[in-house]
Design a protein around this motif. Structure first.
Motif, PDB file in Angstrom:
ATOM      1  N   ALA A  72     -32.997  14.967 -50.273  1.00 14.37           N
ATOM      2  CA  ALA A  72     -31.547  15.537 -49.871  1.00 14.37           C
ATOM      3  C   ALA A  72     -31.397  17.005 -50.538  1.00 14.37           C
ATOM      4  O   ALA A  72     -30.941  17.880 -49.825  1.00 14.37           O
ATOM      5  CB  ALA A  72     -30.561  14.821 -50.712  1.00 14.37           C
ATOM      6  N   GLU A  73     -32.219  17.317 -51.572  1.00 16.16           N
ATOM      7  CA  GLU A  73     -32.344  18.700 -52.225  1.00 16.16           C
ATOM      8  C   GLU A  73     -33.115  19.617 -51.315  1.00 16.16           C
ATOM      9  O   GLU A  73     -32.481  20.724 -51.084  1.00 16.16           O
ATOM     10  CB  GLU A  73     -32.999  18.772 -53.654  1.00 16.16           C
ATOM     11  CG  GLU A  73     -32.142  18.109 -54.627  1.00 16.16           C
ATOM     12  CD  GLU A  73     -32.867  17.888 -55.826  1.00 16.16           C
ATOM     13  OE1 GLU A  73     -34.036  18.392 -56.022  1.00 16.16           O
ATOM     14  OE2 GLU A  73     -32.182  17.172 -57.024  1.00 16.16           O
ATOM     15  N   ASN A  74     -34.082  19.181 -50.564  1.00 14.71           N
ATOM     16  CA  ASN A  74     -35.072  20.045 -49.968  1.00 14.71           C
ATOM     17  C   ASN A  74     -34.167  20.125 -48.394  1.00 14.71           C
ATOM     18  O   ASN A  74     -34.421  21.320 -47.759  1.00 14.71           O
ATOM     19  CB  ASN A  74     -36.184  19.407 -49.496  1.00 14.71           C
ATOM     20  CG  ASN A  74     -37.198  19.332 -50.761  1.00 14.71           C
ATOM     21  OD1 ASN A  74     -36.950  20.108 -51.640  1.00 14.71           O
ATOM     22  ND2 ASN A  74     -38.384  18.640 -50.634  1.00 14.71           N
ATOM     23  N   MET A  75     -33.271  19.362 -47.945  1.00 22.68           N
ATOM     24  CA  MET A  75     -32.521  19.445 -46.814  1.00 22.68           C
ATOM     25  C   MET A  75     -31.281  20.220 -46.976  1.00 22.68           C
ATOM     26  O   MET A  75     -30.468  20.698 -46.215  1.00 22.68           O
ATOM     27  CB  MET A  75     -31.861  18.133 -46.320  1.00 22.68           C
ATOM     28  CG  MET A  75     -33.174  17.196 -45.909  1.00 22.68           C
ATOM     29  SD  MET A  75     -33.479  17.646 -44.129  1.00 22.68           S
ATOM     30  CE  MET A  75     -32.085  17.213 -43.204  1.00 22.68           C
ATOM     31  N   GLY A  76     -30.798  20.429 -48.238  1.00 18.27           N
ATOM     32  CA  GLY A  76     -29.670  20.830 -48.551  1.00 18.27           C
ATOM     33  C   GLY A  76     -28.463  20.327 -48.402  1.00 18.27           C
ATOM     34  O   GLY A  76     -27.180  20.851 -48.172  1.00 18.27           O
ATOM     35  N   ILE A  77     -28.312  19.036 -48.730  1.00 18.92           N
ATOM     36  CA  ILE A  77     -27.411  17.967 -48.195  1.00 18.92           C
ATOM     37  C   ILE A  77     -27.083  17.024 -49.368  1.00 18.92           C
ATOM     38  O   ILE A  77     -27.933  17.040 -50.372  1.00 18.92           O
ATOM     39  CB  ILE A  77     -27.504  17.280 -46.786  1.00 18.92           C
ATOM     40  CG1 ILE A  77     -28.751  16.378 -46.787  1.00 18.92           C
ATOM     41  CG2 ILE A  77     -27.425  18.305 -45.797  1.00 18.92           C
ATOM     42  CD1 ILE A  77     -29.001  15.781 -45.684  1.00 18.92           C
ATOM     43  N   ASN A  78     -26.243  16.236 -49.124  1.00 20.92           N
ATOM     44  CA  ASN A  78     -25.940  15.055 -50.225  1.00 20.92           C
ATOM     45  C   ASN A  78     -26.557  13.964 -50.361  1.00 20.92           C
ATOM     46  O   ASN A  78     -27.395  13.561 -49.285  1.00 20.92           O
ATOM     47  CB  ASN A  78     -24.404  14.513 -50.007  1.00 20.92           C
ATOM     48  CG  ASN A  78     -23.253  15.647 -50.331  1.00 20.92           C
ATOM     49  OD1 ASN A  78     -23.099  15.981 -51.423  1.00 20.92           O
ATOM     50  ND2 ASN A  78     -22.709  16.144 -49.236  1.00 20.92           N
ATOM     51  N   PHE A  79     -27.132  13.548 -51.629  1.00 24.85           N
ATOM     52  CA  PHE A  79     -27.842  12.183 -51.529  1.00 24.85           C
ATOM     53  C   PHE A  79     -26.701  11.409 -51.792  1.00 24.85           C
ATOM     54  O   PHE A  79     -25.913  11.536 -52.867  1.00 24.85           O
ATOM     55  CB  PHE A  79     -28.824  12.266 -52.605  1.00 24.85           C
ATOM     56  CG  PHE A  79     -29.612  10.764 -53.073  1.00 24.85           C
ATOM     57  CD1 PHE A  79     -30.148  10.272 -52.322  1.00 24.85           C
ATOM     58  CD2 PHE A  79     -29.326  10.328 -54.234  1.00 24.85           C
ATOM     59  CE1 PHE A  79     -30.479   9.018 -52.184  1.00 24.85           C
ATOM     60  CE2 PHE A  79     -29.898   9.262 -54.600  1.00 24.85           C
ATOM     61  CZ  PHE A  79     -30.460   8.322 -53.567  1.00 24.85           C
ATOM     62  N   THR A  80     -26.559  10.085 -51.278  1.00 21.69           N
ATOM     63  CA  THR A  80     -25.407   9.382 -51.321  1.00 21.69           C
ATOM     64  C   THR A  80     -25.909   7.860 -51.753  1.00 21.69           C
ATOM     65  O   THR A  80     -25.324   7.272 -52.998  1.00 21.69           O
ATOM     66  CB  THR A  80     -24.730   8.981 -50.065  1.00 21.69           C
ATOM     67  OG1 THR A  80     -24.150  10.209 -49.602  1.00 21.69           O
ATOM     68  CG2 THR A  80     -23.678   8.155 -50.052  1.00 21.69           C
TER      69      THR A  80
END
Length: 445
Positions: free
Chosen positions: A255-263
């Motif tokens: 998620a961090e590498n994608m720049g989005i939320n981890f849910t």
């Protein structure tokens, strides 16, 4: 999230000797922006997610290599196609299905999920169109999955949806019917197929992770040789904590590498047909000679409670189904016990009262008729409503008699054709409409 040297060594052993892996990393992405009353416009807008899927696939591979972790499948879930078919024509659903399948193949995505609809209490135009086109959508694709949510504690159960669903799966080969399910109380953030979809209330895009690890739990019990039920519970809980920590690490990194939320970390134990990777084998290691014997439900209840308590201590991002899966074909020991007669449909229903598997990946003989299958699905969804649980049915109609099996290979394993009770239920299944929500609904406010 810091790791001690001892924990690193333990996790290394789990990965290399006890079949620990990450079952799936799922990118859940909102695709409602692409809805248009013109199919070509919808497909053109959907093309915007292609680069995002390419990036996701690359990052998952990089994270797996970085940590030396086997990530079994990369999956994508999109917004339910029901919402597209509220405005598009019925036939356009097939083109949407084929497009999603192509984009998954192009980006090395194992499954793309979302050919789905919600029909708990009745039909909208879109949900009915999904049901009507389900056979063609899955028969003409290889990576697409979908589900029908036909029951919920809040709304009741749509018997008409069950009937149409059964008609559809009877027209599918096993390779297609294994990619769809009918559900109760489906969650919006499942990383597992075919229940995965980008649910309402979710962020624009998010990462959901499903862990595995039955072999880890089994090895921990064998190694520790517990003397009491409390010790047994604690051993499972501690192993589940470590398994979940690994899932959290992978999910957050992607998620961090994608720049989005981890849910979500889904706390489910998911088996595979590989020997030593069986949830049923855990139950037998706990002291039940063969799963299906008396005491199996109590053993599974202990397992589930310990897994959830251990997992919940390891992450604040609990979601999805978060249970133990006992899919018959995907668990080598479950397949064998089914063929031996220790596990039947009512065993599976009973076990589902403490886990979220339902009737999963089980063959039925087409010669036994649709009415019995409709009744069977009604049973499992009614249990889901009554217990306010996520439950479902993934049933594989086959042109073979009870007691036979077909081997689909890979994660799908050996489909066992189990015998339905030879009782006429056609009068009951002839009723139309829906079962109203139960008194359980009143407890929810």
């Amino acid at each position: 999230m810091k790791y001690s040297a001892e924990e690193i060594i333990e996790v290394y052993q789990m990965l290399n000797e006890e079949d620990l892996d990450i079952r799936s990393v799922t990118l859940s992405i909102n695709t409602l922006f692409a809805i248009s009353d013109d199919l070509d416009k919808s497909l053109k807008k959907l093309e915007e997610i292609n680069n995002f899927l390419e990036k996701f696939s690359k990052i998952v591979d990089e994270v797996g290599s970085k940590y030396g972790i086997r990530i079994v499948t990369k999956r994508v879930s999109v917004s339910p196609i029901q919402f597209f078919l509220e405005v598009l024509d019925e036939k356009d659903g097939i083109e949407l299905a084929k497009y999603l399948d192509r984009i998954a193949e192009r980006n090395n995505i194992d499954y793309i999920s979302g050919y789905s609809a919600f029909a708990d209490k009745g039909f909208t135009r879109g949900s009915l169109r999904v049901l009507k086109t389900l056979t063609d959508a899955l028969n003409k694709t290889k990576r697409l999955t979908g589900m029908i949510n036909a029951a919920s504690t809040m709304s009741g159960m749509n018997i008409d949806a069950i009937k149409i669903f059964v008609d559809r799966i009877f027209e599918m080969p096993p390779e297609s019917s294994s990619r769809t399910a009918i559900m109760s109380n489906v969650p919006p953030d499942s990383p597992f197929v075919p229940s995965a979809h980008h649910g309402m209330g979710m962020p624009e895009a998010t990462i959901n992770v499903a862990v595995s690890g039955p072999g880890v739990i089994k090895a921990a019990i064998e190694r520790s040789k517990p003397k009491t039920l409390q010790e047994l519970h604690d051993i499972i809980k501690r192993a589940a904590f470590k398994i979940t920590r690994l899932g959290e690490l992978v999910g957050r990194t992607v998620a961090e590498n994608m720049g989005i939320n981890f849910t979500t970390v889904d706390l489910s134990l998911a088996p595979s047909p590989k020997v030593g990777d069986s949830v049923a084998e855990i139950i037998e290691t706990m002291g039940i000679e063969k799963i299906g014997g008396h005491g199996s439900l109590a053993a599974l209840a202990i397992l589930m409670d310990a897994v959830k308590k251990g997992g919940a201590m390891a992450t604040s991002s609990v979601g999805g189904l978060s249970s133990a899966f006992i899919p018959v074909s995907e668990d080598a020991v479950m397949s064998e016990r089914s063929l031996e007669g220790y596990v039947d449909f009512y065993t599976l229903i009973a076990l589902s009262s403490v886990c979220n598997s339902g009737i999963d990946m089980v063959g039925v003989s087409k010669s036994q008729g649709k009415d019995k299958v409709i009744g069977l699905i009604s049973d499992i969804l009614a249990l889901g409503i009554s217990l306010n649980k996520i439950l479902g049915a993934r049933i594989i109609p086959i042109d073979s008699p009870p007691g036979s099996y077909i081997d689909l290979g890979g994660l799908l394993g050996k489909i066992v054709v189990m015998k339905l009770k030879d009782v006429n239920v056609s009068k009951f299944t002839s009723y139309r409409g829906f079962i109203p929500s139960t008194v359980k609904r009143l407890e929810l406010g």
